[in-house]
Design an enzyme around this catalytic site. Structure first.
Site, PDB file in Angstrom:
ATOM      1  N   ARG A   1      12.625  27.520 -23.265  1.00 25.01           N
ATOM      2  CA  ARG A   1      11.185  27.831 -23.318  1.00 25.01           C
ATOM      3  C   ARG A   1      10.847  28.703 -24.505  1.00 25.01           C
ATOM      4  NH1 ARG A   1       8.568  29.723 -17.642  1.00 25.01           N
ATOM      5  NH2 ARG A   1       6.896  30.254 -19.076  1.00 25.01           N
TER       6      ARG A   1
ATOM      7  N   GLU B   1      28.998  20.846 -16.764  1.00 27.13           N
ATOM      8  CA  GLU B   1      29.082  20.882 -15.294  1.00 27.13           C
ATOM      9  C   GLU B   1      30.253  19.997 -14.859  1.00 27.13           C
ATOM     10  OE1 GLU B   1      27.929  22.261 -12.493  1.00 27.13           O
ATOM     11  OE2 GLU B   1      29.055  20.770 -11.337  1.00 27.13           O
TER      12      GLU B   1
ATOM     13  N   CYS C   1      21.849  26.048  -0.729  1.00 31.24           N
ATOM     14  CA  CYS C   1      21.438  26.613   0.575  1.00 31.24           C
ATOM     15  C   CYS C   1      20.807  25.569   1.465  1.00 31.24           C
ATOM     16  CB  CYS C   1      20.430  27.731   0.378  1.00 31.24           C
ATOM     17  SG  CYS C   1      20.840  28.836  -0.955  1.00 31.24           S
TER      18      CYS C   1
ATOM     19  N   ASN D   1      19.380  32.725  -9.224  1.00 31.03           N
ATOM     20  CA  ASN D   1      18.237  32.180  -9.932  1.00 31.03           C
ATOM     21  C   ASN D   1      17.565  33.241 -10.810  1.00 31.03           C
ATOM     22  OD1 ASN D   1      15.828  30.516 -10.352  1.00 31.03           O
ATOM     23  ND2 ASN D   1      16.704  29.319  -8.673  1.00 31.03           N
TER      24      ASN D   1
ATOM     25  N   TYR E   1      -2.156  44.200  10.330  1.00 36.83           N
ATOM     26  CA  TYR E   1      -2.288  44.087  11.783  1.00 36.83           C
ATOM     27  C   TYR E   1      -3.454  43.198  12.163  1.00 36.83           C
ATOM     28  CZ  TYR E   1      -4.212  45.035  16.340  1.00 36.83           C
ATOM     29  OH  TYR E   1      -4.757  44.865  17.578  1.00 36.83           O
TER      30      TYR E   1
END
Lengths: 441, 441
Positions: A9, A22, A32, A293, A414
């Site tokens: 970026r 990878e 996850c 992350n 609340y």
């Protein structure tokens, strides 16, 4: 891949060439989410993928799948890559990001290599496990390890209709909870029909042919058509250590708040690093996607010429087991003692909504605080719908070193559908403040 | 009654005599629960009562119902009491707690006294409204005022199967929200079938006999079998002011952090006081049960010889309208401007759970921050299940004057059933921090 994206970026391809290696075939997925893929909540493995290899390539990131990095040379400023089915080669770098993740613990017991024994670390693991479930229609599952992943996988197996036994060498599930709070989790698991066996170390696996048929424990053999391993992970820091990059006592790569390692121009992020625990003030290794992350993003921004930090953690975690929600932050009583704190604690029972409001469900909140100052050191929550996310207010309070007395004044939201007139967090703080008053001379 | 209970906990009847006067017949009930009583979520008015008159009397509190206090004499140190149907008398005091609550705004328009026009401030109001609904089976309701209570009552009427029109003189519902966030609420209300009419001031009521038949507005007459007033409240501070006790510009009784008024030995707590807004640093009057309860407790502890404070508020509030959840904390953009802050803001769209997780619902988070420092000044959330309680983490961050950049590092809980890998609060902070960077020279 977060680091790669952030660097891209800020620096375009003509300014910065980015190569990403990878070992497997998938990147940028939610590990996850694997238990929920297996449970059937998520229909397709692709749903767990945030960004595809093609999308990264479109950003001008040279992503090489099936390419394991097997060595780092700081002198040559290059990495050695072993592509699947190809010849090793070296790739030079100016800046290197190590994001090797964690190594799942695998038991060194007889039969551990049998078919039907599954880890759930990678998306490939998840896909393999799903295939096994479909191909073999197992009826009896044994889950080894009663941490977050073990519990989530036990739920997944229950929800798929299997009989589930869950074993752990410890005398409680979720070792990051205090024993009294873990007992609530144990009771919940048993209520769901899980055959929970604590203080029950794994001794080996029985097999027939190449297939697992049982799990051997101190309590005898548990029949198993499938075994799932949830024994936790350790930082995958071997590659860094071999290159002479500093690794801490936790086993994680040492990084500063900008994610710089001990080696010039080498960064690390994710489950392979250790970070500062802001309560214990000690380095710690916590494998968690949200930290990974944030760290990757910060490393990428820094490489891109910006300034971003990962200041540390307070140890927040949350998990769901069927209708039960479990959350914790800060230090447990044992962790606080290990860090040198004298503590006291209080446990309060309340409800997630006003007691008279439909759907008001039980919530138990434990607060651990310093004995002299009343400073919050940790909190744990076990409850049902609406319980767990309350840990966030406690995590922010912890971040700021609030005392329990100070916390009683917090302006938490609340309305009857959301909380009793005193939110459970405030009741817990109030009880702790009252308890502290009785401790003082 | 919180003050009475706390004082009694610390000082027994032989040490401290406690007399409590209540104009009506009910004490210690959840006024916030009345809309849910009317909606049918709460079966019985008694369910809203936390502690009965008999329970207070068992504690040795001389509770006198139907007993309005009509005067305070600081010189005589006594109050004048007018019991229903009895002769006025005076009662002496050493310490006095003023907990007169709020005065609901009532429109000064033709027909305002007609039957079928209901306020919902007291439990008696709620019971009267329920009786009216049962006796008259109205089909068309008009709710006047689109604040929290108006919206909750609109929901209650919708859920009871009535046709509902909701009118407000302002051009948005919930004036404590920024207009863009209020638009989301307006859209949600219309989606629920509420005939929402904004910029539509009340002009009067049409009646037949003594009963209301319509609501006159600038847009014509809206037929109504029942009208519900939700025009807000102001502090009921007249009794205190008449006695020469200081009342602030907000209309609330001035109190210090221990809830002491300007008069020696006179305390005040609840909707009748003004408190410090910790962000604007100005006194403010906010009618909210959770503040009232904390204040009463603190006053009672102080009277009992202890030390307790109410340090102020950050303006947190939450509400539910059918499936929609709305929350806010801190200052709105307009409030921040009024307090002298130069601000910027960001609005982010996210989901309450990981995007791939079943039940991931939309959540919109607005952050308002100081233009030069990035200090958080306020936040607003509109979303569905699981959205609103996230305001608490923002409220604690606000309490500590965090900047949006600092907030990006917060260790908030993550697991797919509870949040995306970046919690919506963190995404909002990150976007705000990115926005801030573009504002700087």
């Amino acid at each position: 891949m977060s680091a790669a994206s952030q660097a891209r970026r800020r620096r375009k391809p003509d300014d910065l060439r980015i190569v990403a290696f990878e070992k497997g075939q998938h990147v940028s997925y939610s590990a996850c989410g694997i238990p929920y893929l297996v449970a059937g909540d998520v229909a397709d493995p692709d749903d767990l993928v945030a960004r595809t290899p093609a999308q990264f390539r479109d950003l001008g990131i040279d992503l090489r799948l099936g390419s394991e990095v097997v060595g780092i040379s700081l002198d040559d400023r290059s990495v050695t890559v072993r592509p699947t089915g190809g010849d090793p080669y070296t790739e030079p770098f100016d800046q290197l990001v190590i994001a090797t993740g964690g190594v799942p613990a695998r038991p060194d017991v007889p039969g551990a290599g049998a078919a039907g024994i599954h880890g759930v670390q990678t998306l490939e693991d998840g896909i393999r496990l799903l295939s096994f479930l479909e191909d073999h229609q197992p009826r009896r599952a044994v889950v080894v390890g009663a941490g977050y992943i073990g519990l989530e996988m036990a739920e997944a197996m229950i929800r798929r209709g299997l009989q589930v036994a869950l074993i752990d060498a410890a005398d409680q599930p979720m070792r990051t909870l205090d024993p009294d709070m873990a007992t609530l989790v144990a009771d919940a698991l048993r209520g769901l029909g899980v055959d929970l066996r604590l203080s029950c170390p794994l001794e080996g696996f029985d097999t027939a042919g190449d297939r697992v048929t049982g799990v051997r424990t101190a309590e005898g053999v548990l029949p198993a058509d499938i075994v799932i391993l949830g024994l936790g992970t350790r930082p995958n820091s071997g590659l860094a250590a071999d290159a002479g990059i500093a690794v801490g006592a936790s086993g994680g790569i040492t990084v500063d708040r900008r994610l710089r390692t001990s080696a010039e121009g080498v960064w690390a992020a994710g489950d392979c690093v250790e970070v500062l625990h802001l309560v214990s003030q000690r380095p710690t290794a916590i494998a968690l996607g949200t930290h990974a992350n944030k760290q990757g993003r910060a490393a990428g921004i820094n490489i891109g010429g910006g300034y971003a930090t990962f200041p540390g953690v307070v140890g927040t975690a949350v998990s769901k087991i069927c209708a039960y929600e479990v959350a914790r932050t800060g230090l447990s009583t044992a962790e606080a003692a290990a860090a040198g704190f004298a503590t006291f604690s209080t446990v309060t029972e309340s409800t997630t909504r006003a007691g008279y409001f439909p759907g008001a469900l039980p919530i138990t909140t434990k607060i651990i605080a310093e004995r002299t100052t009343g400073r919050l050191l940790g909190a744990q929550i076990v409850g049902q719908e609406g319980a767990a996310k309350r840990i966030d207010a406690l995590a922010v309070a912890l971040w700021h070193g609030m005392t329990v007395e100070e916390m009683t004044g917090l302006d938490l939201s609340y309305a009857p559908p959301f909380a009793p007139v005193w939110d459970p967090v405030l009741i817990a703080a109030r009880k702790a403040a009252e308890q502290l008053a009785t401790l003082k001379p």
